[in-house]
Motif scaffolding. Structure first.
Motif, PDB file in Angstrom:
ATOM      1  N   SER A 153       0.842  -1.205   0.000  1.00 52.31           N
ATOM      2  CA  SER A 153       0.000   0.000   0.000  1.00 52.31           C
ATOM      3  C   SER A 153       0.873   1.250   0.000  1.00 52.31           C
ATOM      4  N   ALA A 154       0.277   2.397  -0.303  1.00 51.87           N
ATOM      5  CA  ALA A 154       1.007   3.663  -0.484  1.00 51.87           C
ATOM      6  C   ALA A 154       2.158   3.422  -1.462  1.00 51.87           C
ATOM      7  N   ALA A 156       3.124   4.327  -4.352  1.00 51.24           N
ATOM      8  CA  ALA A 156       3.864   5.324  -5.149  1.00 51.24           C
ATOM      9  C   ALA A 156       4.864   6.087  -4.286  1.00 51.24           C
ATOM     10  N   SER A 157       5.103   5.607  -3.080  1.00 53.87           N
ATOM     11  CA  SER A 157       6.104   6.213  -2.195  1.00 53.87           C
ATOM     12  C   SER A 157       7.502   5.972  -2.753  1.00 53.87           C
ATOM     13  N   ASN A 176       0.506  -3.334  -6.511  1.00 55.83           N
ATOM     14  CA  ASN A 176       0.683  -1.989  -5.953  1.00 55.83           C
ATOM     15  C   ASN A 176      -0.661  -1.324  -5.714  1.00 55.83           C
ATOM     16  N   VAL A 178      -2.589   2.096  -4.725  1.00 56.63           N
ATOM     17  CA  VAL A 178      -2.406   3.546  -4.619  1.00 56.63           C
ATOM     18  C   VAL A 178      -3.767   4.207  -4.378  1.00 56.63           C
ATOM     19  N   ARG A 179      -3.744   5.539  -4.193  1.00 54.88           N
ATOM     20  CA  ARG A 179      -5.041   6.196  -3.928  1.00 54.88           C
ATOM     21  C   ARG A 179      -5.399   7.289  -4.932  1.00 54.88           C
ATOM     22  N   GLN A 183      -0.797   8.430  -9.428  1.00 55.35           N
ATOM     23  CA  GLN A 183       0.148   7.457  -8.859  1.00 55.35           C
ATOM     24  C   GLN A 183       0.241   6.195  -9.716  1.00 55.35           C
ATOM     25  N   LEU A 187       3.873   4.783 -11.186  1.00 57.28           N
ATOM     26  CA  LEU A 187       4.359   3.407 -11.040  1.00 57.28           C
ATOM     27  C   LEU A 187       4.524   2.691 -12.378  1.00 57.28           C
ATOM     28  N   ILE A 195      -1.198  -2.525 -10.766  1.00 59.40           N
ATOM     29  CA  ILE A 195      -1.440  -1.295  -9.991  1.00 59.40           C
ATOM     30  C   ILE A 195      -2.950  -1.131  -9.828  1.00 59.40           C
ATOM     31  N   ASP A 197      -6.071   1.224  -7.944  1.00 57.90           N
ATOM     32  CA  ASP A 197      -6.407   2.466  -7.248  1.00 57.90           C
ATOM     33  C   ASP A 197      -7.561   2.161  -6.282  1.00 57.90           C
ATOM     34  N   SER A 323       4.325  12.067  -3.178  1.00 57.49           N
ATOM     35  CA  SER A 323       4.600  11.109  -4.252  1.00 57.49           C
ATOM     36  C   SER A 323       5.582  11.648  -5.287  1.00 57.49           C
TER      37      SER A 323
END
Ligand SMILES: NC(=O)c1ccc[n+]([C@@H]2O[C@H](COP(=O)([O-])OP(=O)(O)OC[C@H]3O[C@@H](n4cnc5c(N)ncnc54)[C@H](OP(=O)(O)O)[C@@H]3O)[C@@H](O)[C@H]2O)c1
Length: 340
Positions: A153-154, A156-157, A176, A178-179, A183, A187, A195, A197, A323
């Protein structure tokens, strides 16, 4: 020894949860086994934010200088063979002492600094320890469990981008989470294949289908809150979530029936604790591996350099643009080319 000055510019936290203040303070004196480092670059990480907000486990007394990692040049030693051998060297710093890296000089334990190869810039070198070592540790956890796909989670950090590159190169797939739509694009550029969302309506359905087909049984969760249980619900029985961050600033919410009837497990991960269980030989091996990957799989994007005077405004800027890459303090006000 280069240092003649008695005072330095620093960001100081006078008391827990108070705003940091820019001020001139005395240059700290390293004790035996410690070194004084002239700081060239120091990133703002979520652990620094958590420390500033009073949520991070640390032995620092007050007043103190925040900043858990950075880079610079060792200018003096408080004593000890290791410390003396480091004087004059460019190093990456893991600063657990009261005098962290958001200052012109910081104090670090001599065994918590790592000489940097010449080709690694101060900005890259400043991001040596926290995220790269965590990604290396996570891959070990995954390989020991013989798992071939994980959820993150998160994603794209800075850490998430490293995970995509490093895990994929080591044969482990990452789903992956992301929110935001941007992002997903970030990625994709890193070569991520899966990925999702979490704001999309079909998120849970797609996650469940992917976790089932790829048998993803480990979840590294940096967000916590309701996401922990939501993702775990979509994973196969006997999956494990490692909660390693609390970006949502709320506690993990879990469905007890997932723990009772589906044998899901919840645990935590903290790099500091993980490193304590390593012997000196495996630590040296780790550090060698780390140095070789700093400019490739474990590279960090730097979006902005800030001077110490910017203080809380630099922290706010980073918090609203996480990000896009790291914001680094440059205590000597010497700029480097971005992403060097
Ligand atoms: N436990 C350990 O030992 C350890 C070690 C290293 C790192 N960490 C953790 O690893 C995580 C990533 O660190 P980093 O330095 O790579 O971070 P970073 O580069 O600053 O990126 C943070 C990411 O988190 C996202 N985010 C922030 N708040 C969120 C929320 N409430 N819900 C979902 N996503 C959110 C941001 O997205 P937006 O752009 O949308 O805000 C951004 O993509 C942090 O939680 C950090 O504490 C833990």
């Amino acid at each position: 020894m280069e240092q003649q000055k008695k005072t330095m510019k620093a960001l100081v936290l006078e008391e827990p949860k108070k705003p940091i203040v820019f001020k001139e303070i005395e240059i700290p004196t390293p004790k035996s086994g410690q070194v004084l480092v002239k700081v060239e670059s120091a990133p703002i990480n979520p652990s620094d934010l958590a420390f500033l907000q009073g949520h991070y486990s640390s032995n620092k007394g007050y007043p103190c200088v925040p900043g858990f990692e950075g880079s610079g040049v060792v200018i003096s030693s408080g004593g000890g063979i290791l410390g003396w051998s480091l004087v004059g060297k460019r190093v990456a710093i893991a600063a657990q002492t009261q005098w962290g890296t958001y200052a012109e000089y910081c104090v670090a334990d001599a065994n918590s600094v790592l000489p940097l190869p010449d080709e690694v810039s101060f900005n890259q070198g400043a991001c040596t320890f926290v995220n790269p070592l965590t990604v290396i540790a996570m891959l070990q956890i995954v390989q020991e469990a013989n798992v071939k796909t994980v959820v993150h989670s998160a994603a794209a950090s800075a850490l998430g981008k490293m995970m995509v590159r490093y895990f994929q190169d080591n044969g482990v797939q990452v789903i992956n989470v992301v929110r935001r739509a941007e992002q997903v694009e970030i990625l994709k550029k890193e070569g991520a294949q899966h990925i999702l969302d979490s704001t999309q309506e079909d998120f849970d359905e797609k996650l469940k289908a992917l976790c089932t087909s790829l048998n993803a049984t480990i979840f590294f969760d940096a967000v916590a809150g309701e996401l922990t249980g939501r993702v775990l619900r979509c994973m196969p029985n006997k999956s494990t979530v490692y909660v390693y961050g609390g970006l949502s600033l709320s506690g993990s919410v879990l469905d007890p029936s997932d723990l009772i009837f589906r044998k899901q497990t919840v645990t935590g991960f903290w790099l500091t604790e993980w490193l304590k269980n390593k012997n000196i030989v495996s630590l040296l091996f780790l550090l060698k591996k780390l140095k070789g990957l700093l400019l490739s799989q474990l590279k960090t994007d730097i979006q902005r350099e800030a001077c110490l005077e910017e203080g809380i405004n630099a922290v706010k800027f980073y918090t609203s643009n996480m990000s896009k890459g790291k914001v680094v303090f440059k205590p000597q006000n010497r700029q480097e080319k971005q992403n060097e």
